[in-house]
Design a protein around this motif. Structure first.
Motif, mmCIF file in Angstrom:
data_model
loop_
_atom_site.group_PDB
_atom_site.id
_atom_site.type_symbol
_atom_site.label_atom_id
_atom_site.label_comp_id
_atom_site.label_asym_id
_atom_site.label_seq_id
_atom_site.Cartn_x
_atom_site.Cartn_y
_atom_site.Cartn_z
ATOM 1 N N VAL A 1 38.564 28.113 -32.010
ATOM 2 C CA VAL A 1 38.919 28.814 -33.548
ATOM 3 C C VAL A 1 40.030 29.226 -33.493
ATOM 4 C CG1 VAL A 1 38.744 31.178 -34.328
ATOM 5 C CG2 VAL A 1 36.951 30.780 -32.933
ATOM 6 N N PHE B 1 31.469 22.803 -40.963
ATOM 7 C CA PHE B 1 31.922 23.044 -39.680
ATOM 8 C C PHE B 1 31.830 21.605 -38.925
ATOM 9 C CE2 PHE B 1 32.172 27.154 -39.725
ATOM 10 C CZ PHE B 1 33.678 27.417 -39.473
ATOM 11 N N ASP C 1 35.446 23.385 -32.189
ATOM 12 C CA ASP C 1 34.589 24.179 -32.073
ATOM 13 C C ASP C 1 35.506 24.823 -31.241
ATOM 14 O OD1 ASP C 1 32.805 25.538 -32.581
ATOM 15 O OD2 ASP C 1 31.903 25.032 -31.086
ATOM 16 N N HIS D 1 30.151 31.172 -37.182
ATOM 17 C CA HIS D 1 31.250 31.492 -37.731
ATOM 18 C C HIS D 1 31.111 31.077 -39.148
ATOM 19 C CE1 HIS D 1 33.705 29.904 -34.200
ATOM 20 N NE2 HIS D 1 33.699 28.401 -34.485
ATOM 21 N N TYR D 2 29.960 30.770 -39.599
ATOM 22 C CA TYR D 2 30.108 30.946 -40.796
ATOM 23 C C TYR D 2 29.507 32.775 -41.868
ATOM 24 C CZ TYR D 2 29.090 26.222 -41.279
ATOM 25 O OH TYR D 2 29.198 24.425 -41.559
ATOM 26 N N ILE E 1 32.932 34.041 -41.079
ATOM 27 C CA ILE E 1 33.929 34.156 -41.991
ATOM 28 C C ILE E 1 33.525 34.850 -43.065
ATOM 29 C CG2 ILE E 1 35.003 32.401 -43.648
ATOM 30 C CD1 ILE E 1 35.279 30.651 -41.028
ATOM 31 N N TYR F 1 39.600 29.107 -43.566
ATOM 32 C CA TYR F 1 39.330 29.329 -43.026
ATOM 33 C C TYR F 1 37.717 29.094 -44.078
ATOM 34 C CZ TYR F 1 42.133 31.311 -39.679
ATOM 35 O OH TYR F 1 43.175 31.543 -39.083
ATOM 36 N N ALA G 1 34.882 25.987 -43.366
ATOM 37 C CA ALA G 1 33.370 26.513 -43.083
ATOM 38 C C ALA G 1 32.998 26.729 -44.619
ATOM 39 C CB ALA G 1 33.258 28.229 -43.553
ATOM 40 N N PHE H 1 39.281 23.492 -35.311
ATOM 41 C CA PHE H 1 38.288 24.056 -35.249
ATOM 42 C C PHE H 1 37.108 23.314 -35.811
ATOM 43 C CE2 PHE H 1 37.111 28.631 -38.272
ATOM 44 C CZ PHE H 1 36.495 29.046 -37.617
#
Lengths: 277, 325
Positions: free
Chosen positions: A22, A225, A20, B116-117, B120, A217, A221, A16
Motif C-alpha cells: 500500500v 488488484f 501488494d 484492500h477491497y 477502500i 486508490y 481497486a 499497489f
C-alpha cells in the motif's frame, strides 16, 4: 481526464497491485511531480511537455529511494504488515506535505503560457482542450509501453515472480530489493509523467495530491488488484463516470458517482473488474 | 494457563482503576487550561481509538471510514439541539443508535469484501457521506453548524470557560470504551472475533457465525465512536463536515491504536497518551510559523514508530515482562 486518471492509477497499480504494497503517499508523489514541472517552467522556461521525461526520470529515482529507505523495512514487518505499510507511507505523505509547505509555501501556483495550455483544437466539429488531448496521447503511449514491459520483458516476469514467492526467486538469483526498487521507480515515473501534464491545467499546491490519491486508490481497486490493464480501463471508466455525474448532479458532488460505481462493482464482483487477487 | 490469564485480567483491571483515579485527580493539580485541553483531547482519542480497535483490531476488519460514525454522532447531536432543542444527552444516544444501525446496514453490504477491497469500500462510503453533508443546506452544508451557547449547564452539556466537565466526561467515555473492550476480550464474542481475524474460513467451519460476529463488532464500535462525536460537537461547539467526517480524521482515529498496538487492550490508550500530547505540543511550539514544520516532525514520528515497532508500543512492555519471567 479519464486517461490521466488511468495513468496515475497505473502507477499506483504497479506498486499497489503488482507488489501488494500500500502506498498512501502516491498523491504526494504526484504533488512533487507537479512542483518539479512548475519550477522547471518558472526558472528554466522548459515547457511541461519537454519537462515530462525529466520529471518522470527524477520521480523514478525518488520512488526507488523511497522504497530502499522506508518501504523495504515496512515490508519486513512480521506483524500487522498491512497497517505498518499504511501508516509508514501515510507518515511519509505528511512529511512531504510539510516539506512542500515549508519550501514552496501553501500558495496556489500555475504554469501559464505553455505551448498547449488553454488552447483548443477542433476535430470534426468537436472542440477539445489541447492539454487534455496531449495528456490522453501520452497516457496511451505510456500505457502500451508499460503493458509490454510488464508482460514481455524479463523484468516484468521477475516482478510478478517476486511477489508470488520471494524465497524461490532468491534461489534463482533475483535480488528482491532490486526488482522492487525498480518497480517503485517505475510506478513513481508514471505518476511523474501524469503530474507533468496535469501541471499544465491544474493549480499546484501542497495538498493537491490528496484530492487525486483517493480517486487513484478507487480506480486501482475498481480495475482489480494485480491487473495493470484493469487499472487503465478503470481509469477511463472513472473519467467517464465523473463527466456524466457532473452533468446530472452539482459539480461539487461529481466524485459521488465514482464512489458509487466502485461500491456497485465490488458488491457484484468482489475482486474488481479484472482482478485476480 | 487459565489462572495466569485470569491473573493478568485482574491486574489489568486494577492498573486501569489506578490510572483512572490518577487522571480524575490530575485536574486538582493542573490548573492550566492549555494542558487541560490536551488532556481532554488525549482521553477523547483514547476512547475513539479503543472503539475503532474493537472492529479493526480484534475483529480484523480494517476500517478507514470511522470518521463517518464520528460525524454522524456529532451531527445528530448538533442538529437535534439547534433545530429541535433536544438535549445533547438524548442526541448522544440517538447518534449512537443511528450510527450502530448504519454500521450494520453497511456491514451487511461490505463484509463480503476482503482485504484492500474492504478498506477502500469503508473509505469511499465515508467520503460519499462527507460530500453529501457538504452539500446538504439544511445541515449547514460546507460551513457547518455553530452550536449556540446558552449558559453553563450540565443539562445542556455546555460550559463556556471550565474544561473540567468535558475532561470528566471524556475520562468516563475512555473508561467505558476500555471496560467494554476488557469485558469483550474474555467473552464469547471476543474469542469469535479473534478467530475471524486469524482465519475466517477455519472459524466458520468450527461453527463461528462469521457474518454475525462482524456485525456485532461493527455495531459496538460505531456506537462508541458516535458518542465520541457527540462529545466533540459539544466540546468545540462548532462542527463542519471536513473536520468531523474527513478521511484524515479516520486515519487520526486509527493512529493511536496502530502505534500503541493494534488488537491489544492497552494499545489505544498508550498510543493516545504518547501521540496526542506530542501532536499538540509540536503544533503549538514549531507549528506557529505556518510553514508545516509541525507536519514534518509529526510525519517523521509516525514513520519511525511504525517501522521500529510494528506490533506497537505495547510490545516494549510485554517484551520486558517476558524477560523478567
Amino acid at each position: 481526464m479519464g486517461l490521466l486518471y488511468g495513468l496515475i492509477a497505473a502507477g499506483l497499480a504497479l506498486i499497489f497491485g503488482l507488489m501488494d504494497v500500500v502506498n498512501f503517499a502516491h498523491g504526494e508523489f504526484l504533488m512533487i511531480a507537479m512542483y518539479a514541472t512548475f519550477f522547471l517552467f518558472a526558472f528554466f522556461a522548459i515547457d511541461p511537455l519537454l519537462a515530462a521525461p525529466l520529471v518522470a526520470a527524477a520521480l523514478f529515482v525518488f520512488g526507488a529511494v523511497v522504497y530502499l529507505l522506508i518501504v523495504r523495512f515496512a515490508m519486513r514487518a512480521k506483524a500487522n504488515a498491512g497497517m505498518v505499510q499504511i501508516f509508514s507511507t501515510f507518515g511519509l505523505a505528511i512529511v512531504m506535505r510539510g516539506l512542500a509547505q515549508f519550501f514552496f509555501t501553501p500558495d496556489y501556483r500555475s504554469v501559464t503560457n505553455s505551448w498547449v495550455g488553454g488552447k483548443t483544437i477542433s476535430i470534426a466539429g468537436i472542440y477539445l482542450p489541447e492539454p487534455q488531448l496531449i495528456g490522453a496521447l501520452v497516457a496511451i503511449v505510456a500505457f502500451v509501453a508499460l503493458y509490454f514491459f510488464i508482460n514481455r520483458t524479463d523484468f516484468g516476469r521477475a516482478l510478478e515472480a517476486t511477489r508470488e514467492d520471494a524465497g524461490a526467486v532468491a534461489l534463482v538469483g533475483i535480488d528482491k530489493n532490486r526488482v522492487f526498487a525498480l518497480g517503485w521507480g517505475l510506478g513513481a515515473a508514471l505518476v511523474g509523467l501524469a503530474g507533468a501534464i496535469m501541471a499544465i491545467f491544474f493549480y499546484v499546491y501542497p495538498d493537491v495530491g490528496a484530492s487525486f490519491a483517493l480517486i487513484a486508490y478507487v480506480t486501482v481497486a475498481l480495475g482489480g488488484f494485480g491487473s495493470v490493464f484493469g487499472a487503465f480501463a478503470a481509469g477511463i471508466l472513472v473519467g467517464l463516470v465523473e463527466a456524466t455525474t457532473a452533468l446530472i448532479l452539482p459539480p461539487s458532488l461529481k466524485s459521488v458517482g465514482i464512489y458509487a460505481v466502485y461500491l456497485l462493482v465490488v458488491f457484484i464482483r468482489p475482486r474488481g473488474l479484472f482482478g485476480s487477487m | 494457563m487459565d489462572t495466569q490469564f485470569a491473573q493478568r485480567r485482574r491486574r489489568d483491571l486494577i492498573v486501569a482503576l489506578c490510572l483512572a483515579v490518577i487522571a480524575a485527580l490530575a485536574p486538582l493539580f493542573v490548573k492550566d487550561v492549555y494542558v487541560q485541553n490536551i488532556m481532554v483531547l488525549t482521553l477523547m482519542y483514547a476512547a475513539l481509538s479503543q472503539s475503532w480497535n474493537i472492529l479493526s483490531g480484534y475483529c480484523g476488519q480494517i476500517s478507514l471510514g470511522h470518521a463517518l460514525y464520528f460525524g454522524l454522532g456529532a451531527y445528530t447531536t448538533a442538529l437535534l439541539f439547534t433545530k429541535f432543542g433536544v438535549l445533547p444527552w438524548f442526541g448522544m444516544l440517538a447518534g449512537g443508535a443511528i450510527s450502530a444501525v448504519i454500521a450494520m446496514a453497511l456491514g451487511y453490504l461490505c463484509f463480503r469484501l476482503r482485504g484492500h477491497y474492504f478498506v477502500i469500500a469503508t473509505i469511499v462510503i465515508a467520503e460519499i457521506a462527507l460530500l453529501l453533508f457538504q452539500n446538504w443546506d439544511w445541515a449547514g452544508a460546507a460551513l457547518g453548524i455553530d452550536i449556540p451557547m446558552r449558559g453553563d449547564s450540565w443539562l445542556k452539556f455546555q460550559f463556556a470557560r471550565s474544561k473540567l466537565p468535558y475532561l470528566y466526561f471524556a475520562l468516563t467515555l475512555a473508561c467505558i470504551a476500555w471496560l467494554v473492550t476488557w469485558w469483550l476480550e474474555d467473552s464469547k464474542w471476543g474469542y469469535w472475533w479473534r478467530a475471524v481475524k486469524d482465519n475466517p474460513d477455519a472459524a466458520e467451519s468450527l461453527g463461528v457465525v462469521v457474518f454475525n460476529s462482524k456485525m456485532g463488532a461493527a455495531a459496538v464500535s460505531a456506537f462508541l465512536v458516535a458518542i465520541g462525536g457527540s462529545f466533540y460537537a459539544q466540546f468545540v461547539s462548532y462542527i463542519d463536515p471536513e473536520s468531523v467526517m474527513g478521511f484524515q480524521f479516520s486515519l487520526l482515529m486509527a493512529l493511536p491504536a496502530v502505534l500503541g498496538g493494534i488488537g491489544t487492550l492497552w494499545g489505544p490508550a498508550l498510543g493516545a497518551v504518547i501521540l496526542i500530547p506530542l501532536t499538540e505540543l509540536t503544533r503549538s511550539y514549531v507549528g506557529g510559523s505556518g510553514r508545516g514544520v509541525d507536519l514534518i516532525v509529526y510525519g517523521a514520528l509516525i514513520v519511525a514508530i511504525s517501522l521500529a515497532l510494528p506490533k506497537g508500543l505495547v510490545s516494549v512492555f510485554s517484551w520486558r515482562r517476558g524477560a523478567a519471567r
